[in-house]
Each structure stands twice: as structure tokens, then as C-alpha cells.
Design a protein around this motif. Structure first.
Motif, PDB file in Angstrom:
ATOM      1  N   THR A  49       0.814  -1.209   0.000  1.00 23.42           N
ATOM      2  CA  THR A  49       0.000   0.000   0.000  1.00 23.42           C
ATOM      3  C   THR A  49       0.847   1.257   0.000  1.00 23.42           C
ATOM      4  O   THR A  49       1.853   1.349   0.716  1.00 23.42           O
ATOM      5  N   ASN A  50       0.434   2.221  -0.809  1.00 27.54           N
ATOM      6  CA  ASN A  50       1.057   3.541  -0.797  1.00 27.54           C
ATOM      7  C   ASN A  50       0.649   4.341   0.430  1.00 27.54           C
ATOM      8  O   ASN A  50       1.247   5.379   0.713  1.00 27.54           O
ATOM      9  N   ASN A  51      -0.363   3.902   1.137  1.00 23.34           N
ATOM     10  CA  ASN A  51      -0.858   4.628   2.303  1.00 23.34           C
ATOM     11  C   ASN A  51       0.129   4.476   3.457  1.00 23.34           C
ATOM     12  O   ASN A  51       0.351   3.365   3.950  1.00 23.34           O
ATOM     13  N   ALA A  52       0.703   5.594   3.883  1.00 17.38           N
ATOM     14  CA  ALA A  52       1.686   5.562   4.967  1.00 17.38           C
ATOM     15  C   ALA A  52       1.074   5.889   6.322  1.00 17.38           C
ATOM     16  O   ALA A  52       1.789   6.013   7.310  1.00 17.38           O
ATOM     17  N   ALA A  53      -0.245   6.019   6.370  1.00 12.45           N
ATOM     18  CA  ALA A  53      -0.890   6.524   7.581  1.00 12.45           C
ATOM     19  C   ALA A  53      -1.018   5.485   8.681  1.00 12.45           C
ATOM     20  O   ALA A  53      -1.089   5.839   9.862  1.00 12.45           O
ATOM     21  N   ARG A  54      -1.068   4.195   8.310  1.00 16.76           N
ATOM     22  CA  ARG A  54      -1.356   3.170   9.310  1.00 16.76           C
ATOM     23  C   ARG A  54      -0.236   2.133   9.358  1.00 16.76           C
ATOM     24  O   ARG A  54       0.330   1.778   8.319  1.00 16.76           O
ATOM     25  N   PRO A  55       0.085   1.624  10.545  1.00 18.96           N
ATOM     26  CA  PRO A  55       1.111   0.586  10.646  1.00 18.96           C
ATOM     27  C   PRO A  55       0.606  -0.744  10.099  1.00 18.96           C
ATOM     28  O   PRO A  55      -0.615  -0.986  10.036  1.00 18.96           O
ATOM     29  N   PRO A  56       1.515  -1.643   9.714  1.00 20.49           N
ATOM     30  CA  PRO A  56       1.106  -2.936   9.161  1.00 20.49           C
ATOM     31  C   PRO A  56       0.162  -3.725  10.062  1.00 20.49           C
ATOM     32  O   PRO A  56      -0.748  -4.397   9.562  1.00 20.49           O
ATOM     33  N   ARG A  57       0.343  -3.657  11.369  1.00 22.46           N
ATOM     34  CA  ARG A  57      -0.520  -4.415  12.270  1.00 22.46           C
ATOM     35  C   ARG A  57      -1.967  -3.944  12.162  1.00 22.46           C
ATOM     36  O   ARG A  57      -2.894  -4.760  12.161  1.00 22.46           O
ATOM     37  N   VAL A  58      -2.194  -2.674  12.066  1.00 24.64           N
ATOM     38  CA  VAL A  58      -3.560  -2.154  11.927  1.00 24.64           C
ATOM     39  C   VAL A  58      -4.164  -2.614  10.603  1.00 24.64           C
ATOM     40  O   VAL A  58      -5.332  -2.992  10.532  1.00 24.64           O
ATOM     41  N   VAL A  59      -3.352  -2.589   9.552  1.00 26.44           N
ATOM     42  CA  VAL A  59      -3.833  -3.048   8.246  1.00 26.44           C
ATOM     43  C   VAL A  59      -4.168  -4.533   8.294  1.00 26.44           C
ATOM     44  O   VAL A  59      -5.215  -4.972   7.789  1.00 26.44           O
ATOM     45  N   GLU A  71      -1.214 -11.472   8.746  1.00 24.91           N
ATOM     46  CA  GLU A  71      -0.248 -11.051   9.754  1.00 24.91           C
ATOM     47  C   GLU A  71       0.401  -9.748   9.299  1.00 24.91           C
ATOM     48  O   GLU A  71       0.389  -9.412   8.109  1.00 24.91           O
ATOM     49  N   ALA A  72       0.999  -9.033  10.247  1.00 17.51           N
ATOM     50  CA  ALA A  72       1.666  -7.782   9.903  1.00 17.51           C
ATOM     51  C   ALA A  72       2.765  -7.999   8.870  1.00 17.51           C
ATOM     52  O   ALA A  72       3.036  -7.125   8.043  1.00 17.51           O
ATOM     53  N   THR A  73       3.384  -9.161   8.911  1.00 15.73           N
ATOM     54  CA  THR A  73       4.470  -9.452   7.966  1.00 15.73           C
ATOM     55  C   THR A  73       3.979  -9.665   6.536  1.00 15.73           C
ATOM     56  O   THR A  73       4.785  -9.750   5.610  1.00 15.73           O
ATOM     57  N   ASP A  74       2.656  -9.760   6.354  1.00 15.01           N
ATOM     58  CA  ASP A  74       2.098  -9.890   5.007  1.00 15.01           C
ATOM     59  C   ASP A  74       1.962  -8.545   4.308  1.00 15.01           C
ATOM     60  O   ASP A  74       1.662  -8.495   3.115  1.00 15.01           O
ATOM     61  N   ILE A  75       2.158  -7.452   5.061  1.00 19.32           N
ATOM     62  CA  ILE A  75       1.887  -6.109   4.535  1.00 19.32           C
ATOM     63  C   ILE A  75       3.179  -5.320   4.446  1.00 19.32           C
ATOM     64  O   ILE A  75       4.010  -5.347   5.357  1.00 19.32           O
ATOM     65  N   GLN A 102       1.723   8.979  13.242  1.00 18.26           N
ATOM     66  CA  GLN A 102       2.653   8.312  14.140  1.00 18.26           C
ATOM     67  C   GLN A 102       3.206   7.033  13.512  1.00 18.26           C
ATOM     68  O   GLN A 102       4.342   6.634  13.799  1.00 18.26           O
ATOM     69  N   ALA A 103       2.435   6.409  12.649  1.00 20.86           N
ATOM     70  CA  ALA A 103       2.910   5.195  11.988  1.00 20.86           C
ATOM     71  C   ALA A 103       4.170   5.467  11.174  1.00 20.86           C
ATOM     72  O   ALA A 103       5.116   4.665  11.180  1.00 20.86           O
TER      73      ALA A 103
END
Length: 338
Positions: A49-59, A71-75, A102-103
Motif C-alpha cells: 500500500t502507498n498509504n503511509a498513515a497506518r502501521p502494518p498491524r492495523v492493516v 499477519e503484519a508481515t504480510d503487509i 505516528q505510523a
């Protein structure tokens, strides 16, 4: 079409998120089932994702919530790619003014740099990322930092972002505000279509022969081409058939499908004979600048077959230096596409 599923040609399927997998809080129709079926076939899946607003865990939590266990490692996010770019360009511990969420600041910290809240800390770099709560004082503070000599970086340049309510301004609008003060400069960019994000994705997720699935020609498809990755455009997000007709070679996908489930079906293949192109049951030809289409157009797949034939012929003519025929009347017949 060929008989084998398109996904069987690749060892990894990478997906853009907004407009491909979800729209705001809701999944794109068929995305959970499609990704589940790909995993059942042993296809490795990753999300970009080009979206830098959210951390991988939230995604990953959102994906899991809409029926795509992750999992966060998938993103891989543009915030991670931007932080890696900063790490490779700056001295360890260097101060960076983060004009994002903050992400993004957390990713900057994770690579050994020091996020700072404003220009009074004398940052050596400014990095921008999408922030829905961006304020005008933060934008002007970044301008002053850059005027004082700080290097300028950005997560991506997307002008818009698709949501369940429609298109909304993306980080590109925030970057453009700063760019007004620097009309002959652009930031160093991590996200698509620039190579750092997809290169970081390949480094993190692996895969020798991946395919990238996106909904934008100017970011997803061009980004894949810039790193020599195969691509597929889907019609569930921003761009559609009118954009495809006018696409420059670097923004033309290798495949099209209505949604990501097209990976589970055979690839569309065209055959050519002079000024005539065929795909499945569709045949298109041009004579005297007039485009003629002979095809069943009842189902969405039939319309996609016909569109692929039209695109192949139009691109062929334009690449040979011709003006290309007027396709407006033909495109109006594709009532199940946009």
C-alpha cells in the motif's frame, strides 16, 4: 483464453489494498473468497500500500476483520519503504521532521533515525506521508525546514484515494501544497510508481516471479513495470476502460480482470491478423479509421474479452505512429464496466 489459471504462472501474488482488496471499511466484492482460494492453491500472497498513515498491524487487523486472515508481515507500506530510503541516505540518528502520522514516525525510528516534531529541532530531512488530520501549521513548518536546507522525501504522490464513499484527496494534495513553494523541485519518493516500495516488498516477502494487482495505471501498473514485474488491472477502484485506451506503454497492464478473482481464471490471449484482433469470442477490426466490433457482450467476461481485443488493436496502431480510431461508440457498449 488459455486453459491454466493465471495465478499458476506466478509464484507470488501482490495486491494493492485501496480499491483492490477493500474500499474504506468494506471488502471489495469477492476479495476474501478470491484470496482464500489463492492461498488454498499454494499461492503466496502479500499486500502493498502507498498509504503511509497506518502501521502494518492495523492493516492486517482490518484484513482479518473483513475475512482475509493476515499477519503484519504480510503487509508492506510506503512508510516502511520511505524509512528504508531515509536510512540509506542519512547518517545514523539523523533528525527527520515527520509530516505524517505516528505510523510513519515509528518506521523512521525503527531504522535508527530520530523523528522530530518541528523545524526548531533543525532536522536534516523532511518526510511526508498521508495524514487525515494534517494541519496547515505543520505544512508551513515543513516548508520552512526545507527552505533552511532539509532534504525532502515523500511516501507517495497519490492525488486521490478510493473509499466506500468515493474518491478523496490523497497525500499528493498535501505534497502539492508544499510544492507550491518549490515549483522546480519534487521530493524523493518511496511509493508507487517509484521503485523503492516494490523493491522493499520483494526484499521482505520474497518471490522469484510475482504478479502485482492494482486499480491505478499511474501508480500500480507503472510501478510494476518500473521493476519488471507482471501486472493486472482490476476495475474495482479508480481507473477503468477509458483510462486504459489512453494509457502510455509504461502504464499498460499485462492482464485485466474485473476483480482479483481473475487470477483464478485463464489469462486473456489475443490473436492478430493484419488490422484485426481477436480475443475469445470477440473480433475487432479497423477500416478507414472506423473501429468495428463483432462480439457477444451479454456477460462481464464477454465485455472484458472484447475490451482486451480493442485495447490490443488501438495500442498497436498508436505504437506504430497512427492516431488511433475513435473508440467512444464501442466503449459505450461495455455497460458492465467503467
Amino acid at each position: 483464453m488459455t486453459s491454466a489459471a493465471l495465478c499458476d504462472t506466478y509464484d507470488c501474488a501482490l495486491f494493492d489494498l485501496d480499491g483492490v482488496v477493500y474500499l474504506g471499511p468494506e471488502p471489495v466484492e469477492g476479495a476474501p473468497d478470491g484470496i482464500g482460494a489463492l492461498r488454498d492453491r499454494g499461492v503466496r500472497v502479500g499486500f502493498v500500500t502507498n498509504n503511509a498513515a497506518r502501521p502494518p498491524r492495523v492493516v492486517s487487523d482490518q484484513l482479518t476483520r473483513i475475512g482475509i486472515p493476515s499477519e503484519a508481515t504480510d503487509i508492506v507500506t510506503s512508510a516502511q519503504a520511505a524509512a528504508a530510503m531515509l536510512r540509506d541516505s542519512l547518517d545514523p540518528g539523523a533528525k527527520v521532521l515527520v509530516v505524517g502520522t505516528q505510523a510513519l514516525a515509528d518506521e523512521v525510528s525503527a531504522v535508527g533515525l530520530t523523528p522530530v516534531p518541528d523545524r526548531s529541532a533543525q532536522p536534516v530531512a523532511v518526510v511526508q506521508g498521508y495524514d487525515p488530520d494534517m494541519t496547515w501549521p505543520r505544512v508551513t513548518d515543513a516548508v520552512h525546514a526545507i527552505q533552511a536546507g532539509a532534504e525532502w522525501y515523500a511516501s507517495n504522490l497519490d492525488p486521490t484515494r478510493p473509499t466506500d464513499l468515493g474518491l478523496e484527496p490523497g497525500v499528493g494534495s498535501q505534497i502539492a501544497a508544499i510544492g507550491c513553494c518549490f515549483p522546480e523541485r519534487i521530493p524523493e519518493v518511496a511509493g508507487k510508481p517509484y521503485p523503492p516500495l516494490l523493491r522493499e516488498t520483494i526484499r521482505r516477502l520474497g518471490g522469484e516471479h510475482p504478479i502485482f494487482v492494482g486499480d491505478r495505471l499511474d501508480t500500480d501498473i507503472e510501478g510494476a513495470r518500473r521493476v519488471d514485474m507482471a501486472s493486472m488491472l482490476v476495475f474495482t477502484g479508480a481507473h477503468g476502460m477509458y483510462d486504459l485506451v489512453d494509457a502510455d506503454p509504461i502504464q499498460r497492464p499485462d492482464h485485466i480482470g474485473y476483480d482479483l478473482r481473475a487470477l483464478l481464471h485463464p489469462s486473456r490471449v489475443v490473436s492478430r491478423s493484419g488490422n484485426q484482433v481477436s480475443c475469445a469470442g470477440a473480433t475487432v477490426s479497423v477500416d478507414g479509421g472506423v473501429l468495428t466490433l463483432n462480439a457477444p457482450l451479454i456477460t462481464r467476461d464477454e465485455q472484458l474479452d472484447a475490451l482486451w481485443a480493442v485495447l490490443a488493436l488501438v495500442w498497436q496502431i498508436r505504437d506504430a505512429g497512427g492516431a488511433g480510431p475513435d473508440v467512444a461508440a464501442v466503449l459505450q457498449e461495455f455497460t458492465l464496466l467503467h
